[in-house]
Design an enzyme around this catalytic site. Structure first.
Site, mmCIF file in Angstrom:
data_model
loop_
_atom_site.group_PDB
_atom_site.id
_atom_site.type_symbol
_atom_site.label_atom_id
_atom_site.label_comp_id
_atom_site.label_asym_id
_atom_site.label_seq_id
_atom_site.Cartn_x
_atom_site.Cartn_y
_atom_site.Cartn_z
ATOM 1 N N VAL A 191 146.696 76.179 52.453
ATOM 2 C CA VAL A 191 147.916 76.053 51.655
ATOM 3 C C VAL A 191 148.736 74.857 52.131
ATOM 4 C CG1 VAL A 191 150.089 77.178 51.031
ATOM 5 C CG2 VAL A 191 147.975 78.484 51.045
ATOM 6 N N PRO B 154 149.280 74.164 65.741
ATOM 7 C CA PRO B 154 148.424 73.904 66.905
ATOM 8 C C PRO B 154 147.191 73.092 66.506
ATOM 9 C CG PRO B 154 149.029 76.229 66.780
ATOM 10 C CD PRO B 154 149.472 75.601 65.503
ATOM 11 N N ASP C 97 153.764 82.241 49.112
ATOM 12 C CA ASP C 97 153.370 83.575 48.647
ATOM 13 C C ASP C 97 154.345 84.700 48.976
ATOM 14 O OD1 ASP C 97 151.261 82.553 47.397
ATOM 15 O OD2 ASP C 97 149.733 83.703 48.459
HETATM 16 C C1 LIG Z 1 151.183 77.225 40.882
HETATM 17 C C2 LIG Z 1 150.654 77.409 42.276
HETATM 18 C C3 LIG Z 1 151.098 76.211 43.058
HETATM 19 C C4 LIG Z 1 150.758 76.201 44.509
HETATM 20 O O1 LIG Z 1 150.960 77.195 45.206
HETATM 21 O O2 LIG Z 1 150.308 75.146 44.947
HETATM 22 C C5 LIG Z 1 151.143 78.730 42.783
HETATM 23 N N1 LIG Z 1 150.167 79.588 42.927
HETATM 24 C C6 LIG Z 1 148.986 79.039 42.562
HETATM 25 C C7 LIG Z 1 147.791 79.734 42.452
HETATM 26 C C8 LIG Z 1 147.538 81.108 42.806
HETATM 27 N N2 LIG Z 1 148.286 81.836 43.632
HETATM 28 C C9 LIG Z 1 147.729 83.100 43.714
HETATM 29 C C10 LIG Z 1 146.539 83.141 42.937
HETATM 30 C C11 LIG Z 1 145.557 84.309 42.801
HETATM 31 C C12 LIG Z 1 145.633 84.993 41.476
HETATM 32 C C13 LIG Z 1 146.891 85.797 41.248
HETATM 33 O O3 LIG Z 1 147.299 86.561 42.119
HETATM 34 O O4 LIG Z 1 147.458 85.656 40.131
HETATM 35 C C14 LIG Z 1 146.450 81.878 42.342
HETATM 36 C C15 LIG Z 1 145.421 81.414 41.357
HETATM 37 C C16 LIG Z 1 144.468 80.379 41.861
HETATM 38 O O5 LIG Z 1 144.308 80.237 43.095
HETATM 39 O O6 LIG Z 1 143.850 79.777 40.995
HETATM 40 C C17 LIG Z 1 148.201 84.210 44.557
HETATM 41 C C18 LIG Z 1 149.673 84.412 44.678
HETATM 42 N N3 LIG Z 1 150.681 83.494 44.373
HETATM 43 C C19 LIG Z 1 151.886 84.070 44.662
HETATM 44 C C20 LIG Z 1 151.643 85.367 45.231
HETATM 45 C C21 LIG Z 1 152.715 86.300 45.764
HETATM 46 C C22 LIG Z 1 153.352 87.152 44.721
HETATM 47 O O7 LIG Z 1 153.194 86.988 43.502
HETATM 48 O O8 LIG Z 1 154.091 88.062 45.179
HETATM 49 C C23 LIG Z 1 150.251 85.563 45.206
HETATM 50 C C24 LIG Z 1 149.460 86.759 45.687
HETATM 51 C C25 LIG Z 1 149.380 87.827 44.694
HETATM 52 C C26 LIG Z 1 148.686 89.060 45.264
HETATM 53 O O9 LIG Z 1 148.579 89.168 46.472
HETATM 54 O O10 LIG Z 1 148.304 89.847 44.427
HETATM 55 C C27 LIG Z 1 153.160 83.442 44.494
HETATM 56 C C28 LIG Z 1 153.419 82.171 44.116
HETATM 57 N N4 LIG Z 1 152.486 81.262 43.712
HETATM 58 C C29 LIG Z 1 153.119 80.188 43.235
HETATM 59 C C30 LIG Z 1 152.503 79.006 42.927
HETATM 60 C C31 LIG Z 1 154.569 80.446 43.086
HETATM 61 C C32 LIG Z 1 154.879 80.947 41.673
HETATM 62 C C33 LIG Z 1 154.355 80.019 40.572
HETATM 63 C C34 LIG Z 1 154.530 80.535 39.217
HETATM 64 O O11 LIG Z 1 153.986 81.572 38.846
HETATM 65 O O12 LIG Z 1 155.242 79.884 38.474
HETATM 66 C C35 LIG Z 1 154.794 81.557 44.092
HETATM 67 C C36 LIG Z 1 155.884 82.524 43.703
HETATM 68 C C37 LIG Z 1 155.232 81.091 45.474
HETATM 69 C C38 LIG Z 1 155.049 79.677 45.895
HETATM 70 O O13 LIG Z 1 155.765 78.770 45.436
HETATM 71 O O14 LIG Z 1 154.260 79.507 46.816
HETATM 72 C C39 LIG Z 1 149.118 77.620 42.293
HETATM 73 C C40 LIG Z 1 148.429 77.132 41.005
HETATM 74 C C41 LIG Z 1 147.408 76.111 41.397
HETATM 75 C C42 LIG Z 1 146.832 75.391 40.258
HETATM 76 O O15 LIG Z 1 147.476 75.179 39.250
HETATM 77 O O16 LIG Z 1 145.714 74.954 40.391
HETATM 78 N N1 LIG Z 2 144.285 81.249 51.248
HETATM 79 C C1 LIG Z 2 144.766 81.247 50.039
HETATM 80 O O1 LIG Z 2 144.079 81.063 49.029
HETATM 81 C C2 LIG Z 2 146.229 81.426 49.833
HETATM 82 C C3 LIG Z 2 146.751 81.119 48.615
HETATM 83 C C4 LIG Z 2 148.098 81.205 48.444
HETATM 84 C C5 LIG Z 2 148.884 81.626 49.517
HETATM 85 N N2 LIG Z 2 148.386 81.974 50.706
HETATM 86 C C6 LIG Z 2 149.315 82.397 51.769
HETATM 87 O O2 LIG Z 2 149.825 81.232 52.422
HETATM 88 C C7 LIG Z 2 149.816 81.412 53.818
HETATM 89 C C8 LIG Z 2 148.925 80.375 54.464
HETATM 90 O O3 LIG Z 2 147.649 80.426 53.862
HETATM 91 P P1 LIG Z 2 146.421 79.567 54.405
HETATM 92 O O4 LIG Z 2 145.248 79.899 53.576
HETATM 93 O O5 LIG Z 2 146.818 78.157 54.485
HETATM 94 O O6 LIG Z 2 146.258 80.219 55.839
HETATM 95 P P2 LIG Z 2 145.334 79.799 57.078
HETATM 96 O O7 LIG Z 2 145.082 81.045 57.835
HETATM 97 O O8 LIG Z 2 144.197 78.962 56.612
HETATM 98 O O9 LIG Z 2 146.269 78.864 57.872
HETATM 99 C C9 LIG Z 2 147.361 79.285 58.620
HETATM 100 C C10 LIG Z 2 147.784 78.100 59.444
HETATM 101 O O10 LIG Z 2 149.004 78.383 60.069
HETATM 102 C C11 LIG Z 2 148.911 77.963 61.432
HETATM 103 N N3 LIG Z 2 149.844 78.764 62.211
HETATM 104 C C12 LIG Z 2 149.805 80.070 62.521
HETATM 105 N N4 LIG Z 2 150.872 80.415 63.286
HETATM 106 C C13 LIG Z 2 151.585 79.302 63.453
HETATM 107 C C14 LIG Z 2 152.784 79.002 64.152
HETATM 108 N N5 LIG Z 2 153.460 79.922 64.812
HETATM 109 N N6 LIG Z 2 153.249 77.743 64.123
HETATM 110 C C15 LIG Z 2 152.571 76.778 63.465
HETATM 111 N N7 LIG Z 2 151.444 77.000 62.812
HETATM 112 C C16 LIG Z 2 150.947 78.251 62.812
HETATM 113 C C17 LIG Z 2 147.488 78.190 61.830
HETATM 114 O O11 LIG Z 2 147.129 77.431 62.958
HETATM 115 C C18 LIG Z 2 146.799 77.737 60.555
HETATM 116 O O12 LIG Z 2 146.627 76.335 60.549
HETATM 117 C C19 LIG Z 2 149.361 82.840 54.056
HETATM 118 O O13 LIG Z 2 150.526 83.633 54.200
HETATM 119 C C20 LIG Z 2 148.637 83.242 52.805
HETATM 120 O O14 LIG Z 2 148.839 84.572 52.481
HETATM 121 C C21 LIG Z 2 147.057 81.864 50.876
#
Ligand SMILES: C[C@@]1(CC(=O)O)C2=NC(=C\c3[nH]c(c(CCC(=O)O)c3CC(=O)O)Cc3[nH]c(c(CC(=O)O)c3CCC(=O)O)/C=C3\N/C(=C\2)[C@@H](CCC(=O)O)[C@]3(C)CC(=O)O)/[C@H]1CCC(=O)O
Ligand SMILES: NC(=O)c1ccc[n+]([C@@H]2O[C@H](COP(=O)([O-])OP(=O)(O)OC[C@H]3O[C@@H](n4cnc5c(N)ncnc54)[C@H](O)[C@@H]3O)[C@@H](O)[C@H]2O)c1
Length: 617
Positions: A34, A54, A201
């Site tokens: 991310v 790290p 997230d």
């Molecule tokens: C747009 C994009 C930008 C980016 O992050 O770069 C983005 N998420 C993307 C993709 C994506 N994220 C997730 C999936 C898996 C499918 C699904 O769950 O639907 C996919 C789909 C995929 O990977 O294709 C999982 C997910 N996302 C959030 C949660 C937490 C929750 O909802 O509570 C959970 C876990 C839900 C769970 O655990 O069930 C929350 C957020 N994600 C946001 C942005 C923000 C709101 C944006 C909006 O809706 O307007 C917000 C609020 C926070 C933020 O700003 O970080 C990027 C599009 C990339 C692209 O366009 O290619």
């Molecule tokens: N993997 C996914 O597809 C995805 C998508 C959307 C959101 N997220 C959420 O975003 C977050 C990060 O996701 P990710 O896939 O990049 O995780 P990741 O596990 O790949 O990376 C986490 C990173 O954080 C660093 N880190 C951990 N503790 C730290 C600290 N105290 N100080 C500095 N760095 C530290 C680790 O070294 C690692 O580089 C998670 O909370 C995950 O739920 C994940």
């Protein structure tokens, strides 16, 4: 107090902005998948970035490469996050593995200062990924920093306050770590320090969400679902990207250059309206692909039209370039062609040159229908594609005009265009603008067509609705006959027929309506038409151009023509357009509904019992 009709507020949205973070300091915490995405986002927006993570196998290879590629604008702090990281300006190179003590320039009670940074080092509590620092623990210490008074008192007196205020240590925090308690702590810290923050997230801990974005040079399309459906945001974004016009990014770049040149050429605020009007017409009249090809020479030619408020077409510009490259004699010929084509309303036109036609001229009056391109006839669509020149009124939507492949000329708006076309800036603008009537717009349109015909072109005169139903089509045909050209006519769907249909009113219906009268409300001079029909329960009356005459129509029909007060009237506004609206009234409430609902032209009134067949009361 009279309240005017305004669009209702629809709460629950996000505020979508284009945040300028050039040279601002963004801190990204985490180095995984991310974080890598966030890093790309902020680097593309020219920010300076500190990544805190790290330096181990969890630091993603993508992050590492971007850091290597941008040594001037990025730096890695190769360890876990510490609170002081949020108060250390980007320029301070004190984060090294070797001298971790140098980090401690900040106590939670105040901001760092030039002097305290060098001398009074206090090591803040370092927070490891498995510690669980609660908000309650962090708050008392932090709260001191959150008030202006304590902030000011913490500053060294010889440091101007303005500098500190205008250069905050950190402008944005993006946290992407897999440690929930620490994420919460970072969020709280940012709240205290008033730093905008996004915890990946965790929507409740985000001051802003990321959007799904599409980028093509300076064009950025951002899709938000306000956190409701990120995957859907992704799908909508792809759909939009797939449907954008060809070369739109390049077109925007070139338009940016053209606008800058125009601003330099005509900088004053007094020419603002003319500048903006002209620029809008260039954008409307040129296709994206053609705008994308603009370069120095063609821009100069396009800009040369600005003085007389003329927008040269792509073809004209090409002809002019070709002319400049050919012999002088040839250049003159093209010059005269361009000048004629650039005809404006204020100039007196004497098209003396009857250019010998290479091709056979052809004139077709084409009905464009009510505005939806899908409601064009196949023949109309084909002719739009084939025409060398399409001459249209302003009212025809661009979706229809876009089907034209050749040159397009669009009539100016009634007011603004003539005002700005006026060459003398001292003239009375109001007098001028009122001098523009639909009659001289009509003259202009006729002139353009004649000119095309004399050049042997296939000219399509595109008209709203149907050319022969209140479209002045026959008048135009008579005019062109006088000038030696006959015209073909292609029918279009008149709004008189399509608007009732769109609002679910059958113009005829067994038992309710067996006759239709189509009438305009206004006759020459803007007076109310006096030949509305006397009451007949089986008659449907379709009234065009009636909005301004609602009260008079209602009174006349009831008082003079014997129509009952409760006969249904359906007001159809902007039929077949995205903003279509159908309003229900009766003859007695017509004026009231028009006024209260702020009905606007173009609207059609459908009067008669047919209105109650399919519409719910
Ligand atoms: C747009 C994009 C930008 C980016 O992050 O770069 C983005 N998420 C993307 C993709 C994506 N994220 C997730 C999936 C898996 C499918 C699904 O769950 O639907 C996919 C789909 C995929 O990977 O294709 C999982 C997910 N996302 C959030 C949660 C937490 C929750 O909802 O509570 C959970 C876990 C839900 C769970 O655990 O069930 C929350 C957020 N994600 C946001 C942005 C923000 C709101 C944006 C909006 O809706 O307007 C917000 C609020 C926070 C933020 O700003 O970080 C990027 C599009 C990339 C692209 O366009 O290619
Ligand atoms: N993997 C996914 O597809 C995805 C998508 C959307 C959101 N997220 C959420 O975003 C977050 C990060 O996701 P990710 O896939 O990049 O995780 P990741 O596990 O790949 O990376 C986490 C990173 O954080 C660093 N880190 C951990 N503790 C730290 C600290 N105290 N100080 C500095 N760095 C530290 C680790 O070294 C690692 O580089 C998670 O909370 C995950 O739920 C994940």
């Amino acid at each position: 107090m009279v309240r005017s009709a305004i669009d209702p507020i629809r709460p629950g949205a996000s505020l979508i902005l284009a945040w300028q973070i050039k040279h601002k300091h963004v801190v990204i915490i985490g180095g995984g998948f991310v974080a890598a995405g966030r890093l790309v986002n902020v680097l593309e927006a020219d920010a300076k970035v500190t990544v805190i993570c790290p330096d181990n196998e969890e630091l993603s290879e993508t992050v590492r490469q971007h850091l290597d590629d941008h040594p001037q604008t990025t730096r890695l702090v190769p360890r876990e996050f510490q609170d002081t990281d949020l108060t250390t300006p980007f320029g301070e190179h004190m984060f090294t593995k070797e001298s971790p003590k140098a980090l401690s320039t900040f106590t939670l009670e105040g901001y760092p200062t030039a002097t305290s940074a060098a001398t009074s080092a206090v090591v803040p509590p370092s927070i490891s990924s498995n510690s669980s620092v609660s908000t309650a623990q962090a708050s008392p210490a932090l709260s001191a920093a959150s008030t202006t008074t304590s902030l000011e008192s913490a500053l060294s007196l010889d440091e101007p306050l303005d500098d500190i205020v205008s250069a905050p240590a950190v402008d944005m925090v993006l946290s992407a770590i897999d440690d929930i308690p620490l994420s919460t702590h970072i969020y709280n810290l940012c709240k205290r320090l008033r730093i905008p923050v996004n915890i990946a997230d965790v929507p409740p801990q985000c001051d802003f969400y990321f959007c799904s974005t599409h980028r093509d040079k300076s064009l950025q399309v951002a899709v938000s679902t306000s956190g409701k459906g990120p995957k859907l945001a992704n799908l909508v974004r792809r759909h939009i990207a797939d449907h954008l016009p060809n070369r739109v990014g390049e077109a925007i770049e070139q338009v940016g250059i053209l606008r800058a040149k125009l601003r330099k050429m005509a900088p004053g605020p007094e020419v603002g309206p003319k500048r903006m009007g002209w620029m809008s017409r260039v954008c409307e009249q040129w296709r994206m692909e053609d705008l994308a090809t603009l370069e120095e020479k063609s821009m100069q030619i396009v800009l040369s039209g600005f003085k007389d408020n003329v927008v040269y077409s792509y073809d004209q510009v090409q002809a002019k370039i070709a002319g400049e490259e050919s012999t002088e004699a040839e250049t003159e010929k093209i010059e005269s062609k361009v000048t004629i084509a650039a005809a404006d309303l204020t100039a007196e036109h004497t098209i003396t040159k009857d250019t010998p036609a290479q091709k056979t001229p052809r004139l077709v009056l084409v009905g464009a229908g009510p505005g939806d391109p899908e409601l064009l006839t196949l023949k109309a669509a084909r002719l739009l594609e084939e025409a060398d020149l399409v001459v249209a009124d302003r009212l025809i939507p661009m979706e229809v005009i876009d089907l034209a492949k050749g040159e397009v000329r669009i009539a100016p708006k009634k007011r603004t265009v003539l005002t700005v076309e006026q060459k003398s800036s001292t003239a009375d603008q109001e007098t001028l603008s009122t001098a523009i009537t639909s009659d001289n717009i009509q003259d202009q349109l006729n002139e353009w067509c004649l000119q095309g015909l004399r050049e042997g072109k296939t000219v399509v005169r595109l008209k709203q609705g149907d050319p022969f139903i209140f479209g002045r089509g026959a008048e135009e045909i008579l005019f062109f006959r006088e000038h030696g050209f006959d015209a073909e006519v292609v029918p279009g769907i008149s709004s008189a027929l399509s608007a009732p249909l769109s609002a679910n009113v059958p113009l005829t219906h067994r038992g309710s309506a067996n006759q239709v009268v189509i009438t305009t409300a206004q006759i020459k001079g803007g007076r109310l038409s006096d030949n509305f029909p006397v009451y007949d329960a089986q008659k449907t009356v379709v009234v065009l151009m009636g909005v301004g005459k609602a009260k008079e129509i209602s009174e006349m029909m009831q008082t003079d023509l014997g129509w009952p007060a409760n006969v249904p009237v359906v007001i159809v506004e902007n039929a077949h357009c995205a903003n279509e609206r159908a309003l229900d009234a009766t003859l007695s409430t017509l004026a009231q509904v028009v006024e209260e609902q702020k009905a606007i032209p173009p609207s059609v009134f459908v009067i008669g019992w047919a209105g109650s067949v399919l519409r719910q009361a």
